[in-house]
Write an enzyme that holds these catalytic residues in place. Structure first.
Site, PDB file in Angstrom:
ATOM      1  N   HIS A  76       0.495   7.703  -3.337  1.00 55.07           N
ATOM      2  CA  HIS A  76      -0.941   7.876  -3.210  1.00 55.07           C
ATOM      3  C   HIS A  76      -1.296   8.427  -1.831  1.00 55.07           C
ATOM      4  O   HIS A  76      -0.677   8.062  -0.832  1.00 55.07           O
ATOM      5  CB  HIS A  76      -1.662   6.528  -3.403  1.00 55.07           C
ATOM      6  CG  HIS A  76      -3.117   6.612  -3.143  1.00 55.07           C
ATOM      7  ND1 HIS A  76      -3.705   6.049  -2.026  1.00 55.07           N
ATOM      8  CD2 HIS A  76      -4.110   7.216  -3.832  1.00 55.07           C
ATOM      9  CE1 HIS A  76      -4.999   6.295  -2.055  1.00 55.07           C
ATOM     10  NE2 HIS A  76      -5.286   6.996  -3.132  1.00 55.07           N
ATOM     11  N   ARG A 135      -4.229  10.789   4.687  1.00 52.19           N
ATOM     12  CA  ARG A 135      -3.363   9.612   4.668  1.00 52.19           C
ATOM     13  C   ARG A 135      -2.464   9.719   3.440  1.00 52.19           C
ATOM     14  O   ARG A 135      -2.934   9.856   2.328  1.00 52.19           O
ATOM     15  CB  ARG A 135      -4.192   8.330   4.597  1.00 52.19           C
ATOM     16  CG  ARG A 135      -5.067   8.118   5.821  1.00 52.19           C
ATOM     17  CD  ARG A 135      -5.839   6.805   5.709  1.00 52.19           C
ATOM     18  NE  ARG A 135      -6.732   6.608   6.825  1.00 52.19           N
ATOM     19  CZ  ARG A 135      -6.409   5.990   7.953  1.00 52.19           C
ATOM     20  NH1 ARG A 135      -5.202   5.500   8.117  1.00 52.19           N
ATOM     21  NH2 ARG A 135      -7.299   5.850   8.914  1.00 52.19           N
ATOM     22  N   ARG A 163     -35.215  -0.492  -1.649  1.00 50.60           N
ATOM     23  CA  ARG A 163     -34.484  -1.381  -0.735  1.00 50.60           C
ATOM     24  C   ARG A 163     -33.098  -0.854  -0.415  1.00 50.60           C
ATOM     25  O   ARG A 163     -32.482  -1.218   0.569  1.00 50.60           O
ATOM     26  CB  ARG A 163     -34.323  -2.773  -1.359  1.00 50.60           C
ATOM     27  CG  ARG A 163     -35.623  -3.455  -1.677  1.00 50.60           C
ATOM     28  CD  ARG A 163     -35.386  -4.672  -2.549  1.00 50.60           C
ATOM     29  NE  ARG A 163     -34.814  -4.233  -3.821  1.00 50.60           N
ATOM     30  CZ  ARG A 163     -34.142  -5.026  -4.654  1.00 50.60           C
ATOM     31  NH1 ARG A 163     -33.956  -6.287  -4.363  1.00 50.60           N
ATOM     32  NH2 ARG A 163     -33.667  -4.557  -5.782  1.00 50.60           N
ATOM     33  N   LYS A 176      -2.931   0.336  -7.579  1.00 51.89           N
ATOM     34  CA  LYS A 176      -4.062   0.390  -6.645  1.00 51.89           C
ATOM     35  C   LYS A 176      -5.340   0.765  -7.381  1.00 51.89           C
ATOM     36  O   LYS A 176      -5.340   1.642  -8.242  1.00 51.89           O
ATOM     37  CB  LYS A 176      -3.814   1.446  -5.560  1.00 51.89           C
ATOM     38  CG  LYS A 176      -2.658   1.140  -4.650  1.00 51.89           C
ATOM     39  CD  LYS A 176      -2.469   2.239  -3.619  1.00 51.89           C
ATOM     40  CE  LYS A 176      -1.325   1.904  -2.687  1.00 51.89           C
ATOM     41  NZ  LYS A 176      -1.126   2.927  -1.679  1.00 51.89           N
ATOM     42  N   TYR A 202      -9.266  -0.426  -1.019  1.00 53.40           N
ATOM     43  CA  TYR A 202      -8.084  -0.461  -1.883  1.00 53.40           C
ATOM     44  C   TYR A 202      -7.936  -1.887  -2.399  1.00 53.40           C
ATOM     45  O   TYR A 202      -7.836  -2.816  -1.600  1.00 53.40           O
ATOM     46  CB  TYR A 202      -6.787  -0.216  -1.112  1.00 53.40           C
ATOM     47  CG  TYR A 202      -6.665   0.994  -0.262  1.00 53.40           C
ATOM     48  CD1 TYR A 202      -5.784   2.002  -0.626  1.00 53.40           C
ATOM     49  CD2 TYR A 202      -7.357   1.126   0.935  1.00 53.40           C
ATOM     50  CE1 TYR A 202      -5.613   3.107   0.183  1.00 53.40           C
ATOM     51  CE2 TYR A 202      -7.192   2.221   1.732  1.00 53.40           C
ATOM     52  CZ  TYR A 202      -6.317   3.219   1.355  1.00 53.40           C
ATOM     53  OH  TYR A 202      -6.140   4.302   2.155  1.00 53.40           O
ATOM     54  N   GLU A 234     -21.835  -1.259  -9.236  1.00 48.51           N
ATOM     55  CA  GLU A 234     -20.731  -1.908  -9.941  1.00 48.51           C
ATOM     56  C   GLU A 234     -19.457  -1.162  -9.565  1.00 48.51           C
ATOM     57  O   GLU A 234     -19.382   0.053  -9.709  1.00 48.51           O
ATOM     58  CB  GLU A 234     -20.945  -1.846 -11.451  1.00 48.51           C
ATOM     59  CG  GLU A 234     -22.130  -2.662 -11.918  1.00 48.51           C
ATOM     60  CD  GLU A 234     -22.369  -2.546 -13.416  1.00 48.51           C
ATOM     61  OE1 GLU A 234     -21.665  -1.779 -14.105  1.00 48.51           O
ATOM     62  OE2 GLU A 234     -23.280  -3.238 -13.899  1.00 48.51           O
ATOM     63  N   LYS A 267       3.365   8.522  11.788  1.00 48.14           N
ATOM     64  CA  LYS A 267       4.186   8.033  10.678  1.00 48.14           C
ATOM     65  C   LYS A 267       4.196   9.038   9.519  1.00 48.14           C
ATOM     66  O   LYS A 267       5.248   9.360   8.974  1.00 48.14           O
ATOM     67  CB  LYS A 267       3.654   6.677  10.217  1.00 48.14           C
ATOM     68  CG  LYS A 267       4.465   6.023   9.130  1.00 48.14           C
ATOM     69  CD  LYS A 267       3.858   4.659   8.800  1.00 48.14           C
ATOM     70  CE  LYS A 267       4.525   4.052   7.605  1.00 48.14           C
ATOM     71  NZ  LYS A 267       3.904   2.781   7.227  1.00 48.14           N
ATOM     72  N   ASP A 268       3.019   9.549   9.151  1.00 43.54           N
ATOM     73  CA  ASP A 268       2.937  10.491   8.031  1.00 43.54           C
ATOM     74  C   ASP A 268       3.562  11.848   8.358  1.00 43.54           C
ATOM     75  O   ASP A 268       4.000  12.562   7.456  1.00 43.54           O
ATOM     76  CB  ASP A 268       1.489  10.660   7.561  1.00 43.54           C
ATOM     77  CG  ASP A 268       1.010   9.467   6.743  1.00 43.54           C
ATOM     78  OD1 ASP A 268       1.840   8.622   6.360  1.00 43.54           O
ATOM     79  OD2 ASP A 268      -0.213   9.374   6.498  1.00 43.54           O
ATOM     80  N   HIS A 302       1.812   7.792   0.204  1.00 39.38           N
ATOM     81  CA  HIS A 302       2.504   6.529   0.414  1.00 39.38           C
ATOM     82  C   HIS A 302       2.939   5.885  -0.897  1.00 39.38           C
ATOM     83  O   HIS A 302       2.257   5.994  -1.905  1.00 39.38           O
ATOM     84  CB  HIS A 302       1.592   5.546   1.155  1.00 39.38           C
ATOM     85  CG  HIS A 302       1.104   6.067   2.458  1.00 39.38           C
ATOM     86  ND1 HIS A 302      -0.171   5.833   2.919  1.00 39.38           N
ATOM     87  CD2 HIS A 302       1.713   6.814   3.418  1.00 39.38           C
ATOM     88  CE1 HIS A 302      -0.324   6.407   4.107  1.00 39.38           C
ATOM     89  NE2 HIS A 302       0.800   7.014   4.421  1.00 39.38           N
TER      90      HIS A 302
END
Length: 174
Positions: free
Chosen positions: A112, A53, A23, A65, A125, A28, A160-161, A56
Site C-alpha cells: 500500500h 508514502r 455547524r 487496512k 488507517y 459515516e 526509508k522509502d 509498504h
C-alpha cells in the site's frame, strides 16, 4: 454506506455519507457489518503536498487496512502480492478525499502507498493486525514492472522509502 467490489478479490471501495449543515458535518466512515473485519490497530498520518508514502507491506503477519482521508486528498494505491491471485502484481488506484467520502478496504498481502495531493492531508488507517517492524518491507513506488501511473514525477520520499526494493527482488525473497 454503499460498498463497491473491485476486480481484486476482497478489495472494496466504501462510499460513506456526509451530513452537512451550518455547524459543520457528520461523516459515516466504517461499518463492521459490511467489512466483517476486526480492526484493532488505528493509525493517523499527516503529509504535506507531494509526499509519497509506500509501497509498504509486511512479509509475515500481513495487515488488512481500511483507509480513510479525514482532511485532504490522496492518490491511493494497492498492489496485489497474493501469489495465487488472478490479479497478482497488478495495482488498484483511487482518489480518496474528505470531500468524496470514499474509503478503501485493502485485504492482507497487498502493498500500500499513497501520494498526498492537497496542502494538508490527514489519513486514518484501521488495521487488522498490529505493526511488526521486523517484517516490514517496501517496494519502489516507481517500479518498472508495476507501471503505476502516479500523477507526479518527483515526489517527496522518506529516507526509508528511498531504499525500497524492486518488485522482482521482492518476488524472489518471498
Amino acid at each position: 454506506m454503499k460498498f463497491k467490489k473491485t476486480r481484486f478479490k476482497d478489495l472494496i471501495v466504501c462510499n460513506g455519507k456526509s451530513f452537512k449543515d451550518n455547524r459543520g458535518f457528520f461523516r459515516e466512515v466504517f461499518e463492521k457489518r459490511k467489512i466483517k473485519k476486526e480492526l484493532p490497530f488505528l493509525c493517523l498520518s499527516y503529509s504535506k503536498k507531494n509526499v509519497l508514502r509506500g509501497l509498504h507491506t509486511q512479509t509475515k503477519n500481513p495487515q488488512g487496512k481500511y483507509i480513510s482521508v479525514i482532511k485532504g486528498k490522496i492518490f491511493d494505491v494497492a498492489v496485489d502480492l497474493r501469489k495465487n491471485s488472478k490479479t497478482y502484481g497488478k495495482y488498484f488506484s483511487i482518489i480518496l478525499s474528505d470531500k468524496n467520502c470514499k474509503s478503501l478496504y485493502i485485504p492482507p498481502n497487498f502493498a500500500h502507498g499513497f501520494l498526498s495531493l492537497d496542502k494538508k492531508n490527514y489519513v486514518l488507517y484501521s488495521n487488522t493486525k498490529y505493526r511488526s517492524k521486523k517484517y516490514e518491507t517496501g517496494i519502489k513506488w516507481n517500479d518498472k514492472d508495476l507501471k503505476i501511473k502516479w500523477p507526479i514525477k518527483k515526489p517527496i520520499l522518506s529516507q526509508k522509502d528511498k531504499k525500497n526494493i524492486d518488485f522482482k527482488n521482492f518476488k524472489s525473497n518471498k
